[in-house]
Design an enzyme around this catalytic site. Sequence first.
Site, PDB file in Angstrom:
ATOM      1  N   TYR A  70      11.450   4.414   7.672  1.00 43.54           N
ATOM      2  CA  TYR A  70      10.591   5.543   7.269  1.00 43.54           C
ATOM      3  C   TYR A  70       9.659   5.912   8.423  1.00 43.54           C
ATOM      4  CZ  TYR A  70       6.330   7.668   5.506  1.00 43.54           C
ATOM      5  OH  TYR A  70       5.227   8.473   5.370  1.00 43.54           O
ATOM      6  N   SER A 121      13.049  15.764  -5.992  1.00 42.78           N
ATOM      7  CA  SER A 121      13.632  14.426  -5.898  1.00 42.78           C
ATOM      8  C   SER A 121      12.584  13.354  -6.187  1.00 42.78           C
ATOM      9  CB  SER A 121      14.258  14.193  -4.523  1.00 42.78           C
ATOM     10  OG  SER A 121      13.272  14.323  -3.513  1.00 42.78           O
ATOM     11  N   LYS A 125       9.593   8.754   1.343  1.00 41.51           N
ATOM     12  CA  LYS A 125       8.466   7.987   1.903  1.00 41.51           C
ATOM     13  C   LYS A 125       8.417   6.501   1.511  1.00 41.51           C
ATOM     14  CE  LYS A 125       5.308   8.814  -1.887  1.00 41.51           C
ATOM     15  NZ  LYS A 125       3.947   8.959  -2.330  1.00 41.51           N
ATOM     16  N   TYR A 172       2.788  14.337  -4.480  1.00 47.64           N
ATOM     17  CA  TYR A 172       1.410  13.842  -4.607  1.00 47.64           C
ATOM     18  C   TYR A 172       0.435  14.623  -3.716  1.00 47.64           C
ATOM     19  CZ  TYR A 172      -2.424  10.426  -3.981  1.00 47.64           C
ATOM     20  OH  TYR A 172      -3.646   9.818  -3.887  1.00 47.64           O
ATOM     21  N   ILE A 173       0.688  14.625  -2.421  1.00 46.95           N
ATOM     22  CA  ILE A 173      -0.288  15.246  -1.516  1.00 46.95           C
ATOM     23  C   ILE A 173      -0.153  16.769  -1.530  1.00 46.95           C
ATOM     24  CG2 ILE A 173      -1.124  15.315   0.879  1.00 46.95           C
ATOM     25  CD1 ILE A 173      -0.014  12.371   1.076  1.00 46.95           C
ATOM     26  N   SER A 222       1.968   9.775   9.867  1.00 45.22           N
ATOM     27  CA  SER A 222       1.389   8.568   9.279  1.00 45.22           C
ATOM     28  C   SER A 222       0.827   7.669  10.364  1.00 45.22           C
ATOM     29  CB  SER A 222       2.508   7.835   8.536  1.00 45.22           C
ATOM     30  OG  SER A 222       2.130   6.513   8.253  1.00 45.22           O
ATOM     31  N   LYS A 269       9.081   9.354  11.137  1.00 43.49           N
ATOM     32  CA  LYS A 269       7.817  10.055  11.452  1.00 43.49           C
ATOM     33  C   LYS A 269       7.621  10.130  12.969  1.00 43.49           C
ATOM     34  CE  LYS A 269       6.501  10.993   7.327  1.00 43.49           C
ATOM     35  NZ  LYS A 269       6.554  12.371   6.867  1.00 43.49           N
ATOM     36  N   TYR A 311      -1.894  10.422   8.591  1.00 41.90           N
ATOM     37  CA  TYR A 311      -2.622   9.983   7.399  1.00 41.90           C
ATOM     38  C   TYR A 311      -2.830   8.479   7.454  1.00 41.90           C
ATOM     39  CZ  TYR A 311      -0.428  14.194   5.220  1.00 41.90           C
ATOM     40  OH  TYR A 311       0.033  15.443   4.912  1.00 41.90           O
TER      41      TYR A 311
HETATM   42  P1  NAD Z   1       5.777  12.665  -2.519  1.00 44.31           P
HETATM   43  O1  NAD Z   1       7.093  11.978  -2.593  1.00 44.31           O
HETATM   44  O2  NAD Z   1       4.885  12.600  -3.694  1.00 44.31           O
HETATM   45  O3  NAD Z   1       5.998  14.207  -2.156  1.00 44.31           O
HETATM   46  C1  NAD Z   1       7.070  14.657  -1.363  1.00 44.31           C
HETATM   47  C2  NAD Z   1       7.693  15.828  -2.096  1.00 44.31           C
HETATM   48  O4  NAD Z   1       8.779  16.323  -1.307  1.00 44.31           O
HETATM   49  C3  NAD Z   1       8.281  15.462  -3.459  1.00 44.31           C
HETATM   50  O5  NAD Z   1       7.823  16.361  -4.432  1.00 44.31           O
HETATM   51  C4  NAD Z   1       9.782  15.563  -3.275  1.00 44.31           C
HETATM   52  O6  NAD Z   1      10.440  15.983  -4.453  1.00 44.31           O
HETATM   53  C5  NAD Z   1       9.891  16.578  -2.149  1.00 44.31           C
HETATM   54  N1  NAD Z   1      11.080  16.448  -1.302  1.00 44.31           N
HETATM   55  C6  NAD Z   1      11.604  15.325  -0.771  1.00 44.31           C
HETATM   56  N2  NAD Z   1      12.680  15.626  -0.025  1.00 44.31           N
HETATM   57  C7  NAD Z   1      12.827  16.974  -0.071  1.00 44.31           C
HETATM   58  C8  NAD Z   1      13.751  17.874   0.497  1.00 44.31           C
HETATM   59  N3  NAD Z   1      14.768  17.437   1.261  1.00 44.31           N
HETATM   60  N4  NAD Z   1      13.613  19.191   0.242  1.00 44.31           N
HETATM   61  C9  NAD Z   1      12.614  19.633  -0.538  1.00 44.31           C
HETATM   62  N5  NAD Z   1      11.704  18.826  -1.118  1.00 44.31           N
HETATM   63  C10 NAD Z   1      11.816  17.508  -0.877  1.00 44.31           C
HETATM   64  O7  NAD Z   1       5.049  12.128  -1.214  1.00 44.31           O
HETATM   65  P2  NAD Z   1       3.538  12.349  -0.755  1.00 44.31           P
HETATM   66  O8  NAD Z   1       2.807  11.075  -0.911  1.00 44.31           O
HETATM   67  O9  NAD Z   1       2.994  13.602  -1.343  1.00 44.31           O
HETATM   68  O10 NAD Z   1       3.769  12.544   0.812  1.00 44.31           O
HETATM   69  C11 NAD Z   1       3.858  13.828   1.411  1.00 44.31           C
HETATM   70  C12 NAD Z   1       4.153  13.652   2.881  1.00 44.31           C
HETATM   71  O11 NAD Z   1       3.137  12.855   3.475  1.00 44.31           O
HETATM   72  C13 NAD Z   1       5.464  12.928   3.161  1.00 44.31           C
HETATM   73  O12 NAD Z   1       6.056  13.511   4.310  1.00 44.31           O
HETATM   74  C14 NAD Z   1       5.034  11.515   3.450  1.00 44.31           C
HETATM   75  O13 NAD Z   1       5.936  10.834   4.269  1.00 44.31           O
HETATM   76  C15 NAD Z   1       3.700  11.761   4.160  1.00 44.31           C
HETATM   77  N6  NAD Z   1       2.799  10.598   4.089  1.00 44.31           N
HETATM   78  C16 NAD Z   1       2.454  10.082   2.872  1.00 44.31           C
HETATM   79  C17 NAD Z   1       1.630   8.956   2.814  1.00 44.31           C
HETATM   80  C18 NAD Z   1       1.236   8.345   1.483  1.00 44.31           C
HETATM   81  O14 NAD Z   1       0.750   7.224   1.481  1.00 44.31           O
HETATM   82  N7  NAD Z   1       1.409   9.043   0.362  1.00 44.31           N
HETATM   83  C19 NAD Z   1       1.154   8.371   3.991  1.00 44.31           C
HETATM   84  C20 NAD Z   1       1.521   8.942   5.219  1.00 44.31           C
HETATM   85  C21 NAD Z   1       2.342  10.064   5.249  1.00 44.31           C
HETATM   86  N1  UFG Z   2      -0.580  -4.844  -1.096  1.00 48.40           N
HETATM   87  C1  UFG Z   2      -0.671  -5.973  -1.897  1.00 48.40           C
HETATM   88  N2  UFG Z   2      -0.013  -5.964  -3.088  1.00 48.40           N
HETATM   89  C2  UFG Z   2       0.743  -4.909  -3.517  1.00 48.40           C
HETATM   90  C3  UFG Z   2       0.818  -3.762  -2.676  1.00 48.40           C
HETATM   91  C4  UFG Z   2       0.154  -3.776  -1.466  1.00 48.40           C
HETATM   92  O1  UFG Z   2      -1.333  -6.949  -1.550  1.00 48.40           O
HETATM   93  O2  UFG Z   2       1.340  -4.985  -4.599  1.00 48.40           O
HETATM   94  C5  UFG Z   2      -1.305  -4.842   0.179  1.00 48.40           C
HETATM   95  C6  UFG Z   2      -0.379  -4.652   1.386  1.00 48.40           C
HETATM   96  O3  UFG Z   2       0.143  -5.890   1.794  1.00 48.40           O
HETATM   97  C7  UFG Z   2      -1.315  -3.979   2.393  1.00 48.40           C
HETATM   98  C8  UFG Z   2      -2.297  -3.183   1.503  1.00 48.40           C
HETATM   99  O4  UFG Z   2      -2.184  -3.733   0.200  1.00 48.40           O
HETATM  100  O5  UFG Z   2      -2.037  -4.959   3.059  1.00 48.40           O
HETATM  101  C9  UFG Z   2      -1.945  -1.700   1.441  1.00 48.40           C
HETATM  102  O6  UFG Z   2      -0.567  -1.570   1.096  1.00 48.40           O
HETATM  103  P1  UFG Z   2       0.092  -0.161   0.728  1.00 48.40           P
HETATM  104  O7  UFG Z   2       1.535  -0.416   0.445  1.00 48.40           O
HETATM  105  O8  UFG Z   2      -0.703   0.534  -0.313  1.00 48.40           O
HETATM  106  O9  UFG Z   2      -0.085   0.689   2.068  1.00 48.40           O
HETATM  107  P2  UFG Z   2       0.455   0.405   3.528  1.00 48.40           P
HETATM  108  O10 UFG Z   2      -0.746   0.399   4.406  1.00 48.40           O
HETATM  109  O11 UFG Z   2       1.346  -0.759   3.608  1.00 48.40           O
HETATM  110  O12 UFG Z   2       1.400   1.680   3.733  1.00 48.40           O
HETATM  111  C10 UFG Z   2       0.859   2.958   3.849  1.00 48.40           C
HETATM  112  C11 UFG Z   2       1.851   4.018   3.377  1.00 48.40           C
HETATM  113  C12 UFG Z   2       3.059   4.059   4.269  1.00 48.40           C
HETATM  114  C13 UFG Z   2       2.678   4.130   5.710  1.00 48.40           C
HETATM  115  C14 UFG Z   2       1.702   3.019   6.040  1.00 48.40           C
HETATM  116  C15 UFG Z   2       1.183   3.049   7.436  1.00 48.40           C
HETATM  117  O13 UFG Z   2       2.258   3.756   2.059  1.00 48.40           O
HETATM  118  O14 UFG Z   2       3.790   5.208   3.940  1.00 48.40           O
HETATM  119  O15 UFG Z   2       0.577   3.128   5.180  1.00 48.40           O
HETATM  120  O16 UFG Z   2       0.483   4.242   7.643  1.00 48.40           O
HETATM  121  F1  UFG Z   2       3.765   3.990   6.491  1.00 48.40           F
END
Ligand code: NAD
Ligand code: UFG
Length: 337
Positions: A148, A33, A83, A10-11, A123, A152, A176
């Site tokens: 998770y 994956s 994640k 995604y990111i 995160s 981090k 993030y």
């Molecule tokens: P995502 O799952 O969409 O992307 C991660 C990518 O890494 C995927 O394409 C997956 O196939 C690949 N991957 C996983 N394990 C691997 C490995 N061992 N070797 C090679 N590729 C691998 O997740 P995202 O939302 O794009 O998140 C990117 C990063 O940002 C992650 O480290 C995640 O923990 C961090 N992050 C995401 C969020 C969020 O809300 N999306 C919030 C905070 C931090």
């Molecule tokens: N929520 C609902 N209903 C749902 C899903 C979420 O009410 O079906 C609420 C949650 O309780 C929370 C808010 O919406 O209050 C946001 O929830 P998310 O799951 O979208 O996001 P979080 O803040 O819980 O988690 C995110 C990332 C994690 C990270 C975390 C802290 O997904 O990877 O922020 O940075 F660890």
Amino acid sequence: MILLTGGLGYIGSHAATLLAKQGLDFIILDNLSNSKIDVLTRLEKITGKPIQFIHGDIRDRALLDQLFKNNPIQAVIHFAGLKAVGESMEKPLEYFDCNIHGSITLFEAMAEASIHKLVFSSSATVYGENDNPELVETMPTAMPTNNYGYTKLVIEQMLEKLAIANSRWSIAILRYFNPIGAHPSGLIGEDPQGIPNNLLPFVAKVATGELPILNVFGDDYPTPDGTAIRDYIHVMDLVDGHIKALDYIQNKSGCFIWNLGTGKGSSVLEIIENFEKVTGQKVPYQIAPRRAGDITACWANPEKSKHELDWQAHFSLEQMIEDLWRWTMPNKKEERI
Ligand code: NAD
Ligand code: UFG
């Protein structure tokens, strides 16, 4: 040249569009994956350029050595990792292996190849629960409630120690807040497998009728409307922060930490209200018990990023939802299948 680990996710995929737009050369490594190979074709459509891609794993040291030998890589933006918060509690070893062991393998291979510039996806979860919901980089970290988040925190701490031990490292840790939205083209976005855990992907599926109803986890939080508050940030703003951070560390030594958030919190009910207003779709919801491990409220203090990186979020919540909706709309979904 920059290596994007997890660059089809995604990111990472959104970062790729911005790197290409700025004429920066990059190569993607992803084990697919949690992403699909057709993202590559979509990236090529958006950027109008062929994208270099290697299907492989960050835990594969031989592959990394080969990759660093064959390509003039100067920096790594490290997105790869698992994640899903809930899954991390069921499969801790998978998370420790992929995220922690994977990162160590990557850092070892980088050091061996004399590549010491790194941007790491962390995160806001590393702050834990605080009395003050406005989170500043100087606040102490806390042990996250899930595995998770623990990975981090461990990686952040390793990186800080690495930079102290060897001044050749230039490391940017980006904390993030809640990334949402999609590329304005509607061609790439977040594509969670199965039932989404995160709020916005779930809301979008309820709005399209794929899921019947949204559970709002808790309406008894000490917030104005009783629902939990988060700082939602457009994924394009978030990836812009990576380019600014990479630029900042170019000629600096050490480990730097920045929040990437808007500085503004929205409650779950405000999200639903805005979603309905922007899309014209009803989002049926019901109040459910609080979700274990959730905190009441948090948003970023983005001042450090603003002053040091000259970065700030520009997209409004309405724009985030518009872009998410463009990506989610049924015609786009059919194109993906
Ligand atoms: P995502 O799952 O969409 O992307 C991660 C990518 O890494 C995927 O394409 C997956 O196939 C690949 N991957 C996983 N394990 C691997 C490995 N061992 N070797 C090679 N590729 C691998 O997740 P995202 O939302 O794009 O998140 C990117 C990063 O940002 C992650 O480290 C995640 O923990 C961090 N992050 C995401 C969020 C969020 O809300 N999306 C919030 C905070 C931090
Ligand atoms: N929520 C609902 N209903 C749902 C899903 C979420 O009410 O079906 C609420 C949650 O309780 C929370 C808010 O919406 O209050 C946001 O929830 P998310 O799951 O979208 O996001 P979080 O803040 O819980 O988690 C995110 C990332 C994690 C990270 C975390 C802290 O997904 O990877 O922020 O940075 F660890």
